[in-house]
Write an enzyme that holds these catalytic residues in place. Structure first.
Site, PDB file in Angstrom:
ATOM      1  N   ARG A  22       0.823  -1.213   0.000  1.00  0.00           N
ATOM      2  CA  ARG A  22       0.000   0.000   0.000  1.00  0.00           C
ATOM      3  C   ARG A  22       0.854   1.259   0.000  1.00  0.00           C
ATOM      4  O   ARG A  22       0.572   2.203  -0.746  1.00  0.00           O
ATOM      5  CB  ARG A  22      -0.948   0.007   1.201  1.00  0.00           C
ATOM      6  CG  ARG A  22      -2.009  -1.098   1.109  1.00  0.00           C
ATOM      7  CD  ARG A  22      -2.810  -1.196   2.373  1.00  0.00           C
ATOM      8  NE  ARG A  22      -1.907  -1.517   3.481  1.00  0.00           N
ATOM      9  CZ  ARG A  22      -2.178  -1.291   4.754  1.00  0.00           C
ATOM     10  NH1 ARG A  22      -3.322  -0.726   5.108  1.00  0.00           N
ATOM     11  NH2 ARG A  22      -1.327  -1.623   5.695  1.00  0.00           N
ATOM     12  N   ASN A  40      -6.013  -2.894   1.853  1.00  0.00           N
ATOM     13  CA  ASN A  40      -5.954  -4.344   1.961  1.00  0.00           C
ATOM     14  C   ASN A  40      -7.373  -4.889   2.016  1.00  0.00           C
ATOM     15  O   ASN A  40      -8.254  -4.264   2.615  1.00  0.00           O
ATOM     16  CB  ASN A  40      -5.215  -4.779   3.230  1.00  0.00           C
ATOM     17  CG  ASN A  40      -3.715  -4.648   3.113  1.00  0.00           C
ATOM     18  OD1 ASN A  40      -3.157  -4.586   2.030  1.00  0.00           O
ATOM     19  ND2 ASN A  40      -3.041  -4.603   4.247  1.00  0.00           N
TER      20      ASN A  40
END
Length: 94
Positions: A22, A40
């Site tokens: 990320r 996620n």
């Protein structure tokens, strides 16, 4: 909105959680001038909304296949996304 602007929802699977995917995505997207978000998912994938010029979207899709060190990407699935509001920056949402 310009003709060369698009938005895509992208699901990345493989070893993509626990490897800073990320943070890497936010940094790469920002370098390319893309806006949107990344998070996620409970199934172990990473989901990203990327919005910006077509060429930057294509470049980001290519980069997703490599990811950060430690990632092992098995698939990158891109779907068109309709935006009700254009994001102004790229952020990590979850």
């Amino acid at each position: 909105m310009a003709d060369d602007y698009e938005a895509a929802l992208v699901r990345i699977t493989g070893r993509v959680q626990g490897v800073s995917f990320r943070v890497w995505t936010r940094n790469e997207a920002s370098r390319l001038g893309l806006a949107g978000w990344v998070r996620n998912e409970a199934d172990g994938s990473v989901l990203a909304l990327i919005a910006g010029p077509n060429t930057a979207i294509s470049t980001m899709i290519e980069r997703f296949w490599h990811g950060p060190p430690g990632a092992s990407v098995s698939s990158v699935e891109k779907k068109p996304a309709a935006l009700t509001q254009t994001p102004t920056r790229f952020r990590i949402t979850g």
